[in-house]
Design a protein around this motif. Structure first.
Motif, PDB file in Angstrom:
ATOM      1  N   ILE A 314       0.871  -1.180   0.000  1.00 53.62           N
ATOM      2  CA  ILE A 314       0.000   0.000   0.000  1.00 53.62           C
ATOM      3  C   ILE A 314       0.902   1.222   0.000  1.00 53.62           C
ATOM      4  O   ILE A 314       1.737   1.398   0.895  1.00 53.62           O
ATOM      5  N   LEU A 315       0.747   2.073  -1.004  1.00 50.79           N
ATOM      6  CA  LEU A 315       1.698   3.151  -1.269  1.00 50.79           C
ATOM      7  C   LEU A 315       1.471   4.316  -0.310  1.00 50.79           C
ATOM      8  O   LEU A 315       0.333   4.732  -0.072  1.00 50.79           O
ATOM      9  N   ASP A 316       2.578   4.859   0.223  1.00 49.88           N
ATOM     10  CA  ASP A 316       2.454   6.044   1.072  1.00 49.88           C
ATOM     11  C   ASP A 316       3.472   7.120   0.721  1.00 49.88           C
ATOM     12  O   ASP A 316       3.632   8.099   1.426  1.00 49.88           O
ATOM     13  N   GLY A 317       4.181   6.935  -0.409  1.00 49.91           N
ATOM     14  CA  GLY A 317       5.146   7.936  -0.843  1.00 49.91           C
ATOM     15  C   GLY A 317       4.496   9.039  -1.657  1.00 49.91           C
ATOM     16  O   GLY A 317       3.295   9.030  -1.932  1.00 49.91           O
ATOM     17  N   ARG A 360       6.534 -11.251  -9.403  1.00 55.56           N
ATOM     18  CA  ARG A 360       6.516 -11.855  -8.078  1.00 55.56           C
ATOM     19  C   ARG A 360       6.325 -10.833  -6.972  1.00 55.56           C
ATOM     20  O   ARG A 360       5.646 -11.092  -5.975  1.00 55.56           O
ATOM     21  N   SER A 361       6.929  -9.640  -7.113  1.00 59.22           N
ATOM     22  CA  SER A 361       6.936  -8.707  -5.990  1.00 59.22           C
ATOM     23  C   SER A 361       6.995  -7.272  -6.486  1.00 59.22           C
ATOM     24  O   SER A 361       7.625  -6.983  -7.506  1.00 59.22           O
ATOM     25  N   VAL A 362       6.344  -6.386  -5.730  1.00 69.33           N
ATOM     26  CA  VAL A 362       6.493  -4.948  -5.924  1.00 69.33           C
ATOM     27  C   VAL A 362       6.568  -4.306  -4.555  1.00 69.33           C
ATOM     28  O   VAL A 362       5.772  -4.617  -3.668  1.00 69.33           O
ATOM     29  N   ILE A 363       7.570  -3.445  -4.350  1.00 75.66           N
ATOM     30  CA  ILE A 363       7.695  -2.713  -3.098  1.00 75.66           C
ATOM     31  C   ILE A 363       7.961  -1.247  -3.406  1.00 75.66           C
ATOM     32  O   ILE A 363       8.301  -0.887  -4.536  1.00 75.66           O
ATOM     33  N   GLU A 364       7.822  -0.416  -2.396  1.00 79.38           N
ATOM     34  CA  GLU A 364       8.079   1.015  -2.520  1.00 79.38           C
ATOM     35  C   GLU A 364       9.444   1.322  -1.921  1.00 79.38           C
ATOM     36  O   GLU A 364       9.763   0.882  -0.811  1.00 79.38           O
ATOM     37  N   GLY A 365      10.264   2.060  -2.672  1.00 79.13           N
ATOM     38  CA  GLY A 365      11.602   2.387  -2.216  1.00 79.13           C
ATOM     39  C   GLY A 365      11.639   3.614  -1.326  1.00 79.13           C
ATOM     40  O   GLY A 365      10.614   4.254  -1.070  1.00 79.13           O
ATOM     41  N   ASP A 367      12.505   6.675  -1.748  1.00 78.99           N
ATOM     42  CA  ASP A 367      12.011   7.949  -2.272  1.00 78.99           C
ATOM     43  C   ASP A 367      10.672   7.808  -2.986  1.00 78.99           C
ATOM     44  O   ASP A 367      10.212   8.740  -3.637  1.00 78.99           O
ATOM     45  N   GLY A 368      10.038   6.630  -2.873  1.00 76.98           N
ATOM     46  CA  GLY A 368       8.727   6.427  -3.481  1.00 76.98           C
ATOM     47  C   GLY A 368       8.745   5.729  -4.819  1.00 76.98           C
ATOM     48  O   GLY A 368       7.674   5.418  -5.362  1.00 76.98           O
ATOM     49  N   ALA A 369       9.932   5.470  -5.393  1.00 80.47           N
ATOM     50  CA  ALA A 369       9.987   4.677  -6.623  1.00 80.47           C
ATOM     51  C   ALA A 369       9.486   3.267  -6.331  1.00 80.47           C
ATOM     52  O   ALA A 369       9.560   2.780  -5.200  1.00 80.47           O
ATOM     53  N   LEU A 370       8.967   2.599  -7.358  1.00 77.73           N
ATOM     54  CA  LEU A 370       8.519   1.216  -7.220  1.00 77.73           C
ATOM     55  C   LEU A 370       9.617   0.284  -7.719  1.00 77.73           C
ATOM     56  O   LEU A 370      10.232   0.532  -8.754  1.00 77.73           O
ATOM     57  N   TRP A 371       9.847  -0.783  -6.948  1.00 79.23           N
ATOM     58  CA  TRP A 371      10.862  -1.781  -7.282  1.00 79.23           C
ATOM     59  C   TRP A 371      10.159  -3.114  -7.476  1.00 79.23           C
ATOM     60  O   TRP A 371       9.483  -3.612  -6.580  1.00 79.23           O
ATOM     61  N   VAL A 372      10.315  -3.666  -8.660  1.00 78.01           N
ATOM     62  CA  VAL A 372       9.539  -4.819  -9.111  1.00 78.01           C
ATOM     63  C   VAL A 372      10.476  -5.986  -9.382  1.00 78.01           C
ATOM     64  O   VAL A 372      11.537  -5.820  -9.994  1.00 78.01           O
ATOM     65  N   LEU A 373      10.084  -7.174  -8.926  1.00 77.93           N
ATOM     66  CA  LEU A 373      10.823  -8.395  -9.216  1.00 77.93           C
ATOM     67  C   LEU A 373      10.006  -9.295 -10.130  1.00 77.93           C
ATOM     68  O   LEU A 373       8.861  -9.638  -9.815  1.00 77.93           O
ATOM     69  N   LEU A 382      13.397  -4.384 -11.475  1.00 79.30           N
ATOM     70  CA  LEU A 382      13.037  -3.226 -12.277  1.00 79.30           C
ATOM     71  C   LEU A 382      12.724  -2.047 -11.377  1.00 79.30           C
ATOM     72  O   LEU A 382      12.030  -2.187 -10.367  1.00 79.30           O
ATOM     73  N   GLU A 383      13.214  -0.889 -11.759  1.00 80.47           N
ATOM     74  CA  GLU A 383      12.916   0.363 -11.066  1.00 80.47           C
ATOM     75  C   GLU A 383      11.901   1.147 -11.881  1.00 80.47           C
ATOM     76  O   GLU A 383      12.124   1.426 -13.065  1.00 80.47           O
ATOM     77  N   LEU A 384      10.793   1.514 -11.265  1.00 82.37           N
ATOM     78  CA  LEU A 384       9.722   2.234 -11.953  1.00 82.37           C
ATOM     79  C   LEU A 384       9.614   3.647 -11.389  1.00 82.37           C
ATOM     80  O   LEU A 384       9.478   3.831 -10.174  1.00 82.37           O
ATOM     81  N   ARG A 385       9.669   4.636 -12.289  1.00 83.58           N
ATOM     82  CA  ARG A 385       9.521   6.045 -11.916  1.00 83.58           C
ATOM     83  C   ARG A 385       8.530   6.708 -12.860  1.00 83.58           C
ATOM     84  O   ARG A 385       8.376   6.295 -14.007  1.00 83.58           O
ATOM     85  N   PRO A 386       7.861   7.768 -12.394  1.00 80.03           N
ATOM     86  CA  PRO A 386       6.909   8.450 -13.277  1.00 80.03           C
ATOM     87  C   PRO A 386       7.597   8.945 -14.541  1.00 80.03           C
ATOM     88  O   PRO A 386       8.760   9.380 -14.510  1.00 80.03           O
ATOM     89  N   LYS A 387       6.897   8.851 -15.666  1.00 79.67           N
ATOM     90  CA  LYS A 387       7.458   9.350 -16.928  1.00 79.67           C
ATOM     91  C   LYS A 387       7.587  10.864 -16.866  1.00 79.67           C
ATOM     92  O   LYS A 387       6.758  11.539 -16.280  1.00 79.67           O
TER      93      LYS A 387
END
Length: 387
Positions: A314-317, A360-365, A367-373, A382-387
């Motif tokens: 659950i995102l809080d960044g 398999r997994s997604v977590i919040e880093g 600074d709020g970036a998403l890290w996906v396995l 994978l590191e996900l950041r807003p375009k």
């Protein structure tokens, strides 16, 4: 993992090791289920994706609070770490022996937010894994230890003791063994799957098909409804569990053929498995659907066909500011990230992002970036950041 501010500090040699990158599942195939229809809103893919390494059957990830160090478990029994700012690898010793096979192996990893600092040495580390038992039995366990990081790029897990055990049974499925701490950090909640045994999920003499509520040392917490470790029951295979900003606990679990569920977890609640499900058995035999008068707690959101969740955060960044408070679910069969809007005690799916691989997994880093396995051999981070 919740967003944490990286602490500024004058670094000791061990702290410098952490700052510089010290230290280094397949999951359920969800039967014959297929991808779900298009979501209510189609947001496209509003993020950029950067590949940050590959792993062998990665299962879980967590950032060490207060640092840029991500720690990743590999199902076969390895832990790998990396400082994502400078790509320095961290290697872990003292990893427990795991019962590897089927859905079993090394599972979750968790750290205490209250221990946030720039130095990873001395941190408490919680791990879950599958443990062999007598005869042809096995079950999940949770262990607690300390990190000792005295050598360059190497951390040892010291004093690792098993502090909780799932009741053992045959088979190698539905361990669940996800870990989350309460917001006040007084309690640890552990997902304990039904181990593909079904009926024990309705039997309070065992802890299969339950969520357990423990003190941080693994003992049953005061205030549990039956005086043991069980908090709620009637669950199948819980692979995502997290608290929202209001302190409500949510979980997402696999149904059988259809009937994946997002549930709001309540003390003493019975979620119905295997007596109720909005799915059917893999052999196509019927399971009664949830109904208003059946006496069981109903899912807040259900999916038929399934989404096949890998985990949930659950995102809080503030980096993805429009998504704050939403649940992000990793999809295995769906090969997607599924975003669910939570409004009080209600929720609805609002978007689905095609990732092209089982996730398999997604977590919040930090600074709020998403890290996906990605799931499986060669699964990418994978590191996900807003375009």
């Amino acid at each position: 993992m919740k967003r944490l501010t990286v602490l500024a500090a004058t670094l000791s040699p061990v702290a410098l090791l952490a700052s510089c990158g010290s230290g280094y599942s397949t999951g359920e195939e969800a039967g014959e289920a297929t991808s779900t229809p298009a979501p209510i809103e189609q947001d496209g893919t509003p993020f950029s994706i950067t590949e940050r390494g590959t792993y062998n059957e990665p299962w879980a990830a967590a950032f060490v609070p207060g640092t840029d160090v991500i720690v990743i478990t590999e199902k076969s029994g390895t832990i790998r770490g990396k400082n994502v700012e400078n790509e320095r690898a961290i290697f872990f010793e003292g990893v427990p022996e795991v019962d590897y096979g089927g859905q079993g192996g090394l599972g979750d990893v968790a750290f205490l937010p209250s221990e946030a600092s720039s130095d990873i040495s001395g941190r408490t580390i919680y791990l879950s894994w599958a443990e062999a038992g007598p005869g042809d039995t096995r079950g999940a366990v949770v262990g607690r230890g300390k990190l000792l990081c005295e050598e360059h790029q190497t951390c040892a897990i010291t004093g690792l003791d098993v502090i909780w055990r799932q009741d053992k049974t045959s088979g190698r499925g539905h361990y669940s063994h996800r870990i989350v701490f309460s917001p006040d950090e007084k309690y640890m909640y552990v997902a304990s799957g039904d181990r593909q045994q079904k009926d024990p999920a309705q039997d309070l003499s065992n802890n299969l098909g339950t969520i357990v509520r423990l003190n941080l040392d693994g003992t049953p917490a005061d205030g549990n409804p039956w005086g043991d470790d069980i908090w709620s029951y009637g669950h199948r295979n819980i692979l995502g569990i997290d608290f929202d900003a209001a302190g409500r606990l949510w979980e997402v679990e696999h149904g059988p053929k259809g009937g994946d569920e997002l549930n709001l977890v309540a003390r003493g609640a019975n979620y119905g498995w295997p007596l109720r499900s909005n799915g059917i058995n893999y052999n196509d035999s019927n399971i009664p659907d949830h109904s208003p008068d059946d006496g069981f707690t109903k899912p807040v959101v259900g999916w038929t066909p399934v989404i096949a969740p890998g985990n949930m955060t659950i995102l809080d960044g503030t980096l993805f500011s429009a998504w704050k408070g939403d649940a992000m679910i990793s999809g295995l069969k769906t090969k997607a990230l599924i975003r669910v809007s939570i409004d009080g005690e209600t929720a609805r799916e609002v978007a689905r992002y095609d990732m092209g691989k089982r996730i398999r997994s997604v977590i919040e880093g930090p600074d709020g970036a998403l890290w996906v396995l990605e799931d499986g051999e060669g699964g990418r981070l994978l590191e996900l950041r807003p375009k």
